[in-house]
Scaffold this motif. Structure first.
Motif, PDB file in Angstrom:
ATOM      1  N   CYS A   1       3.657  44.522  14.750  1.00  0.00           N
ATOM      2  CA  CYS A   1       4.065  44.022  16.066  1.00  0.00           C
ATOM      3  C   CYS A   1       4.078  45.113  17.130  1.00  0.00           C
ATOM      4  CB  CYS A   1       5.432  43.345  15.984  1.00  0.00           C
ATOM      5  SG  CYS A   1       6.806  44.512  15.802  1.00  0.00           S
ATOM      6  N   ARG A   2       3.727  46.336  16.743  1.00  0.00           N
ATOM      7  CA  ARG A   2       3.697  47.477  17.661  1.00  0.00           C
ATOM      8  C   ARG A   2       5.085  47.891  18.128  1.00  0.00           C
ATOM      9  NH1 ARG A   2      -0.087  49.735  16.029  1.00  0.00           N
ATOM     10  NH2 ARG A   2      -0.376  50.993  17.883  1.00  0.00           N
ATOM     11  N   GLY A   3       6.107  47.409  17.448  1.00  0.00           N
ATOM     12  CA  GLY A   3       7.468  47.800  17.798  1.00  0.00           C
ATOM     13  C   GLY A   3       7.718  49.267  17.494  1.00  0.00           C
ATOM     14  N   GLU A   4       8.732  49.834  18.155  1.00  0.00           N
ATOM     15  CA  GLU A   4       9.026  51.258  17.982  1.00  0.00           C
ATOM     16  C   GLU A   4      10.411  51.516  17.402  1.00  0.00           C
ATOM     17  OE1 GLU A   4       8.179  52.655  22.088  1.00  0.00           O
ATOM     18  OE2 GLU A   4       6.817  54.030  21.082  1.00  0.00           O
ATOM     19  N   LEU A   5      11.139  50.449  17.087  1.00  0.00           N
ATOM     20  CA  LEU A   5      12.502  50.627  16.581  1.00  0.00           C
ATOM     21  C   LEU A   5      12.551  50.301  15.096  1.00  0.00           C
ATOM     22  CD1 LEU A   5      14.485  49.020  19.540  1.00  0.00           C
ATOM     23  CD2 LEU A   5      14.159  51.456  19.042  1.00  0.00           C
ATOM     24  N   PHE A   6      13.064  51.259  14.320  1.00  0.00           N
ATOM     25  CA  PHE A   6      13.073  51.126  12.865  1.00  0.00           C
ATOM     26  C   PHE A   6      14.428  51.513  12.295  1.00  0.00           C
ATOM     27  CE2 PHE A   6       8.740  51.979  14.122  1.00  0.00           C
ATOM     28  CZ  PHE A   6       7.988  51.125  13.338  1.00  0.00           C
ATOM     29  N   VAL A   7      14.724  50.974  11.120  1.00  0.00           N
ATOM     30  CA  VAL A   7      15.871  51.421  10.329  1.00  0.00           C
ATOM     31  C   VAL A   7      15.320  52.226   9.168  1.00  0.00           C
ATOM     32  CG1 VAL A   7      17.806  50.712   8.882  1.00  0.00           C
ATOM     33  CG2 VAL A   7      17.277  49.448  10.983  1.00  0.00           C
ATOM     34  N   GLU A   8      15.803  53.475   9.027  1.00  0.00           N
ATOM     35  CA  GLU A   8      15.272  54.362   7.999  1.00  0.00           C
ATOM     36  C   GLU A   8      15.929  54.094   6.656  1.00  0.00           C
ATOM     37  OE1 GLU A   8      15.909  58.523   8.759  1.00  0.00           O
ATOM     38  OE2 GLU A   8      14.174  59.092   7.569  1.00  0.00           O
ATOM     39  N   GLY A   9      15.128  54.188   5.606  1.00  0.00           N
ATOM     40  CA  GLY A   9      15.649  54.045   4.252  1.00  0.00           C
ATOM     41  C   GLY A   9      14.929  55.014   3.330  1.00  0.00           C
ATOM     42  N   ARG A  10      15.319  54.966   2.049  1.00  0.00           N
ATOM     43  CA  ARG A  10      14.728  55.863   1.049  1.00  0.00           C
ATOM     44  C   ARG A  10      14.318  55.052  -0.153  1.00  0.00           C
ATOM     45  NH1 ARG A  10      12.946  60.831   1.304  1.00  0.00           N
ATOM     46  NH2 ARG A  10      13.178  61.138   3.524  1.00  0.00           N
ATOM     47  N   ALA A  11      13.223  55.416  -0.771  1.00  0.00           N
ATOM     48  CA  ALA A  11      12.816  54.738  -1.993  1.00  0.00           C
ATOM     49  C   ALA A  11      12.263  55.770  -2.962  1.00  0.00           C
ATOM     50  CB  ALA A  11      11.746  53.691  -1.683  1.00  0.00           C
ATOM     51  N   GLN A  12      12.701  55.674  -4.230  1.00  0.00           N
ATOM     52  CA  GLN A  12      12.137  56.533  -5.264  1.00  0.00           C
ATOM     53  C   GLN A  12      10.737  56.047  -5.615  1.00  0.00           C
ATOM     54  OE1 GLN A  12      13.273  59.296  -6.782  1.00  0.00           O
ATOM     55  NE2 GLN A  12      15.023  59.338  -5.383  1.00  0.00           N
ATOM     56  N   LEU A  13       9.815  56.990  -5.716  1.00  0.00           N
ATOM     57  CA  LEU A  13       8.457  56.589  -6.074  1.00  0.00           C
ATOM     58  C   LEU A  13       8.205  56.683  -7.574  1.00  0.00           C
ATOM     59  CD1 LEU A  13       6.337  58.180  -3.238  1.00  0.00           C
ATOM     60  CD2 LEU A  13       7.073  55.825  -3.502  1.00  0.00           C
TER      61      LEU A  13
END
Ligand SMILES: [Zn+2]
Length: 87
Positions: A36-48
């Protein structure tokens, strides 16, 4: 894949709690949602290094990735580099 689902559920609940999101940049470029070309995000973490990621042939990563969930449409962008928050 249970861990991945838990991570996605955590991201969804973070979005449901109503954060406005933050702007981020990676490698000196602003992060924009590919959908959607949005610029607002919530950061998270994921184990790979999960069984799921091994199945996807991503053993080389074998560490955590940053996830940025778009607050507008819910698309999740993945980065091995740490996104930096923009003022
Ligand atoms: Zn989006």
């Amino acid at each position: 894949m249970k861990k991945l689902f838990n991570m996605l559920a955590a991201s969804a609940s973070a979005m449901a709690s109503g954060p406005d999101g933050d702007k981020f940049e990676v490698a000196g470029l602003p992060v924009r949602c590919a959908h959607c070309r949005g610029e607002l995000f919530v950061e998270g973490r994921a184990q790979l290094n999960t069984a799921g990621m091994s199945f996807l042939n991503l053993d080389w990563a074998n560490r955590s990735a940053a996830t940025l969930a778009c607050v507008a449409c819910g698309r999740i962008e993945w980065f091995l580099a740490d996104p930096e928050e923009r003022a």
